[in-house]
Write an enzyme that holds these catalytic residues in place. Structure first.
Site, PDB file in Angstrom:
ATOM      1  CD  GLU A   1      80.801  17.640  62.870  1.00 39.42           C
ATOM      2  OE1 GLU A   1      80.040  17.133  62.326  1.00 39.42           O
ATOM      3  OE2 GLU A   1      81.920  17.111  63.074  1.00 39.42           O
TER       4      GLU A   1
ATOM      5  CG  ASP B   1      88.171  16.838  55.717  1.00 40.88           C
ATOM      6  OD1 ASP B   1      88.002  17.862  56.023  1.00 40.88           O
ATOM      7  OD2 ASP B   1      87.760  15.545  56.166  1.00 40.88           O
TER       8      ASP B   1
ATOM      9  CD  GLU C   1      89.733   8.695  62.354  1.00 32.94           C
ATOM     10  OE1 GLU C   1      89.272   8.037  61.831  1.00 32.94           O
ATOM     11  OE2 GLU C   1      89.305   9.991  62.712  1.00 32.94           O
TER      12      GLU C   1
ATOM     13  CD  GLU D   1      85.539   9.799  55.414  1.00 39.15           C
ATOM     14  OE1 GLU D   1      85.498   8.896  56.219  1.00 39.15           O
ATOM     15  OE2 GLU D   1      85.050  10.770  55.975  1.00 39.15           O
TER      16      GLU D   1
ATOM     17  CB  THR E   1      81.099  17.100  53.375  1.00 42.83           C
ATOM     18  OG1 THR E   1      82.230  16.344  53.632  1.00 42.83           O
ATOM     19  CG2 THR E   1      80.673  17.789  54.552  1.00 42.83           C
TER      20      THR E   1
HETATM   21  C1  DMJ Z   1      81.402  13.456  58.141  1.00 45.21           C
HETATM   22  O1  DMJ Z   1      80.680  14.033  59.117  1.00 45.21           O
HETATM   23  C2  DMJ Z   1      81.624  14.145  57.176  1.00 45.21           C
HETATM   24  O2  DMJ Z   1      82.176  13.195  56.032  1.00 45.21           O
HETATM   25  C3  DMJ Z   1      83.059  14.930  57.385  1.00 45.21           C
HETATM   26  O3  DMJ Z   1      83.445  15.870  56.174  1.00 45.21           O
HETATM   27  C4  DMJ Z   1      84.243  14.282  57.582  1.00 45.21           C
HETATM   28  N1  DMJ Z   1      83.549  13.451  58.838  1.00 45.21           N
HETATM   29  C5  DMJ Z   1      82.653  12.540  58.804  1.00 45.21           C
HETATM   30  C6  DMJ Z   1      82.700  11.367  58.300  1.00 45.21           C
HETATM   31  O4  DMJ Z   1      83.698  10.558  58.406  1.00 45.21           O
END
Ligand code: DMJ
Length: 456
Positions: free
Chosen positions: A118, A245, A342, A361, A445
């Protein structure tokens, strides 16, 4: 009814079913600009709430009008995640305020254990993109400092990082990790190598990702949990959502950003297997199911908000046919309750986890699909989703997560990725292409744009 009347009616019916209705008309430039303005207003609303009630904290609690930190100290998560969104949207005053908070308050010299993944995607990604956009060297200095403090996490027997590292002591904890938390450093650490001249960063990030790849099954899939000290899989369920992912995402994007052929090959092999074993067609669209990594046999037909990103990465990689069909499923997941859950079972329709924490997403995939196909359908999908979010999640102080998409009960949190990602992709979907040139940047991401400087 007379024959001629029947014929007239039939022709009228045929005509009305082929002429696009109002909702099927193309968006004009004026309508697109209006969408962009709407998103800017939403950004200002979220930012004003954060400044007023949560300044100094990592994130806003938009119902109780307070703030919260992830750890014992604040890492300025919201201003840092939001800076490049403000920059791209032309919100100059907001960008200035956010940067000032970061450079005056952010300090990594603290005796604090943090979650590597994170901190990397939000803070490291945010610092690097903010530096590239603003050229403010204080941001690069912070990124370099943070990078050095994160490196000890990779000192495991396999080279795959532990989940937690102490920023002052370098002490690590938690060997039970997953592909996403192991393989999502290539972009940020590659940039650090470019800016510091120290090859260690990209080397450790690439080794970690390829250690996962090396442990793929005979059918080229990976599992959900792995022990980084032994390299042994602990949960062999293979899927494309939470905990896996961005491992896939970064393999492809390391190719885009750095021209890394090993990563491209790993992406191609995995992607082929994912399409062979996970892709499942049902009447509402195409979804990725969950299977055992060894046998490829279905374990659970679960799908959810996080899985929706894969349509975007497929579109980006040029497979717009598969991407389009998955986006049909993504949109159906959204429109069932007009806000996505979710997790749900895409075969039975049963909702397993009913929350919506303001995730990006689904809109992110619309953005990539629209850029690659120019099909207005994706603008219409985006408009619908954005309207739902901006009306149903709005509070006096910002935007709140949904606790239950069926009842629309809200919960007291606005994740920093709402400003970093959700509103950024929402804006970019309708903005002129010059706002972001996908031939020149790659989004990490957390939607932090990183400049392509070394591609072949
Ligand atoms: C974000 O922190 C990033 O996109 C991560 O890869 C997945 N979760 C959250 C958004 O949903």
């Amino acid at each position: 009814m007379k024959k001629t009347t029947k014929l007239v009616l039939l022709i009228a019916l045929l005509l009305t079913s082929t002429i696009p209705g109002k909702s099927q008309q193309n968006f004009t430039s004026r309508q697109k600009a209006a969408q962009c303005e709407k998103i800017k207003t939403a950004c200002r609303h979220a930012w004003n709430g954060y400044k007023k009630y949560a300044s100094g904290y990592d994130a806003l609690n938009p119902i109780s009008k307070t703030g919260h930190n992830w750890y014992g100290v604040s890492f300025q998560m919201t201003p840092l995640d939001a800076y490049d969104t403000f920059f791209l949207l032309g919100l100059k005053e907001e960008a200035k305020e956010a940067k000032q908070m970061v450079v005056s308050r952010l300090n990594f010299d603290v005796d604090q254990e943090v979650q590597l993944f994170e901190i990397n995607i939000r803070l490291m990604g945010g610092l690097l993109s903010s530096f590239e956009l603003s050229k403010d060297k204080r941001l690069l200095a912070l990124a370099r400092d943070l990078g050095a403090r994160l490196l000890p996490a990779f000192n495991s027997a396999t080279g795959m990082p532990y989940r937690y590292v102490n920023l002052k002591t370098g002490k690590t904890r938690d060997a039970l990790s997953n592909p996403a938390e192991i393989g999502t450093y290539l972009l940020e650490f590659g940039k650090l190598t470019q800016y510091t001249g120290d090859s260690t960063y990209y080397r450790v990030a690439k080794k970690a990702a390829l250690e996962i790849y090396k442990r793929r099954s005979d059918v080229d899939l990976v599992g959900t949990t792995i022990d980084v000290s032994t390299g042994e899989w602990k949960n062999t369920e293979s899927q494309i959502g939470a905990r896996i992912d961005s491992y896939y995402e970064y393999l492809y994007k390391a190719w885009l950003l750095f021209g890394d052929k090993d990563c491209r090959e790993a992406w191609e092999i995995h992607n082929k297997a994912i399409k062979k074993y996970l892709l499942t067609e049902v009447p509402s669209g195409w979804y990725f199911t969950r299977v055992d990594m060894k046998s490829g046999k279905e374990t659970n037909s679960l799908y959810g908000a996080l899985d929706a990103f894969y349509a975007g990465i497929l579109a980006l990689s040029g497979d717009t046919v598969t991407a389009r069909n998955i986006q049909k499923g993504n949109y159906s997941m959204w429109t069932t309750y007009n806000i996505e859950p979710e997790e749900f079972n895409f075969k039975s329709g049963v909702v397993l986890y009913p929350g919506y924490p303001l995730r990006p997403e689904n809109i992110e995939s619309c953005f990539y699909l629209y850029r690659k196909t120019k099909d207005q359908e994706f603008l219409r999908m985006g408009e619908h989703m954005i309207n739902d979010i901006l009306t149903k999640c709005r509070t006096d102080a910002g935007y709140a997560e949904v606790k239950n998409v069926k009842t629309l009960e809200l919960s007291d949190s606005m994740e920093s990725f709402f400003l970093a990602e959700t509103l950024k992709y929402a804006y970019l979907l309708f903005a002129p292409e010059t706002a972001v040139d996908l031939g020149k940047v790659v989004f990490n991401t957390e939607a932090h744009p990183l400049k392509i400087t070394n591609n072949e």
